[in-house]
Design a protein around this motif. Structure first.
Motif, PDB file in Angstrom:
ATOM      1  N   GLU A  73       0.725  -1.278   0.031  1.00  7.45           N
ATOM      2  CA  GLU A  73      -0.095   0.087   0.128  1.00  7.45           C
ATOM      3  C   GLU A  73       0.834   1.329   0.007  1.00  7.45           C
ATOM      4  N   LEU A  74       0.597   2.308  -0.746  1.00  7.35           N
ATOM      5  CA  LEU A  74       1.326   3.334  -1.057  1.00  7.35           C
ATOM      6  C   LEU A  74       1.619   4.157   0.440  1.00  7.35           C
ATOM      7  N   ARG A  75       2.854   4.567   0.490  1.00  8.79           N
ATOM      8  CA  ARG A  75       3.076   5.539   1.604  1.00  8.79           C
ATOM      9  C   ARG A  75       3.741   6.863   1.120  1.00  8.79           C
ATOM     10  N   LEU A  76       3.402   7.382   0.302  1.00  4.16           N
ATOM     11  CA  LEU A  76       4.159   8.481  -0.147  1.00  4.16           C
ATOM     12  C   LEU A  76       4.052   9.778   0.657  1.00  4.16           C
TER      13      LEU A  76
END
Lengths: 101, 158, 94
Positions: free
Chosen positions: B87-90
């Motif tokens: 899951e993206l954590r930008l």
């Protein structure tokens, strides 16, 4: 010796392919234009660099290697220029970057 | 005129490297096309009044490139890890870094190096500052520490 | 082994094409097409080695040059709606 060179070149080609695919996945997954720009630069730098390096090791010290180096140098100069132009045009075109905080 | 001669030398070298043939006809064709490109370049210089000035210390430039390649590899691994995270954590951010103490060529090199390193993209140069878009916080912190601009200042002639 | 490289590049080309079709903004599409062009350079080089004809590298070199110029031209066209208009240059030009 030849075997060693071949092995290194295969490793370069395979890992280069891995980074190229990773860049492509990022281009599809990332949420907005400015983050996708970063994903595209993964392929443009390390992916391209490793694949061309792998090919260079295959042809050794020859004219083909010179051409590969020229392609590499040219891509390394032009891809940041294109990325910068794109980012600036997008900002100019009122595209608002998605920013945390 | 000096500019035209150096351009001619570079073009002639490029022709020989790319063709790899030494027949008289091909060499003559090479000289003709290199001269033609020089003529066009001179005309364009006269139109916009700009001459490319390359004035850096070559040995130190080589050392800078080696360092830059190392940084690019590190940054690539970081960004690839972000891409492949389930899951993206930008944490994208925009900030400005100072580019003072650099010539025009130095500023261009700085902006290009920033863009070449994945995770940071330069979007604007204004008032001796470069606006940067960063993908993840570590990349932004790395740039703000100013290691790159310090190394570039050492490349400046005198 | 070249096959593995060619397969990786082909998969990525499909992904970039998907991005080019999806958009959503015109800049996304230009980015995707530019990236696609870089991959074309790679695949020309790889295919040249695969078939044992490194002469393909000349084509790859020319393609790299044209791809860059094409991207800049399209961008300039979208910025100003024109490619060769004479206009006073501004301090923050591309």
């Amino acid at each position: 010796m030849q075997l060693l060179l071949d092995a290194i070149s295969w490793i370069c080609l395979l890992s280069g392919g891995f980074f190229v695919v990773a860049g492509g996945i990022g281009l599809l997954r990332f949420p907005d234009f400015f983050t996708r720009l970063h994903a595209a630069s993964v392929t443009d730098t390390l992916g391209t660099g490793l694949i061309l390096l792998g090919l260079m090791l295959q042809s050794g010290f020859s004219q083909a290697s010179v051409k590969l180096i020229l392609i590499l140098v040219f891509l390394f100069f032009s891809s940041p220029t294109a990325a910068h132009a794109l980012a600036k045009a997008a900002l100019h075109g009122k595209l608002v970057p998605f920013v945390k905080r | 005129m000096k500019h035209a001669f150096s351009l001619f030398a570079v073009l002639a070298g490029l022709w020989i490297l790319l063709s790899g043939e030494f027949q008289t006809l091909l060499l003559v064709l090479g000289v003709i096309s290199a001269a033609g490109v020089c003529w066009l370049a001179l005309r364009m210089d006269a139109k916009d009044g700009e001459y490319p000035v390359v004035n850096v210390r070559l040995l130190r430039l080589g050392r800078y490139w080696l360092w830059l390649i190392k940084e690019i590899v590190k940054a690539n691994i970081n960004v690839t890890r972000e891409i492949l995270r389930p899951e993206l954590r930008l944490s994208p951010s925009i900030f400005r870094v100072p580019a003072d103490g650099l010539s025009e060529l130095g500023q261009v090199t700085y902006a290009n190096s920033i863009t070449l390193t994945p995770g940071t993209v330069s979007i604007n140069i204004k008032d001796r500052h470069i606006e940067v878009h960063a993908l993840i916080q570590p990349a932004a912190d790395d740039l703000q520490r100013g290691e790159m601009v310090r190394r570039l200042r050492r490349l400046e002639p005198n | 082994m070249y096959i593995a490289g060619i397969a990786a590049v082909l998969v990525t080309m499909a992904l970039t094409l998907a991005r080019a079709f999806m958009g959503p903004t015109v800049y996304d599409r230009i980015l995707a097409v530019n990236s696609f062009g870089t991959k074309t350079v790679l695949i020309i080089a790889l295919y040249g080695y695969f078939t044992g004809r490194p002469d393909f590298l000349d084509i790859a070199l020319v393609y790299a040059l044209i791809n860059f110029i094409g991207t800049i031209a399209v961008l300039k066209f979208f910025e100003y709606g024109d490619l060769g208009r004479d206009r006073p240059s501004q301090p923050d030009d591309i």
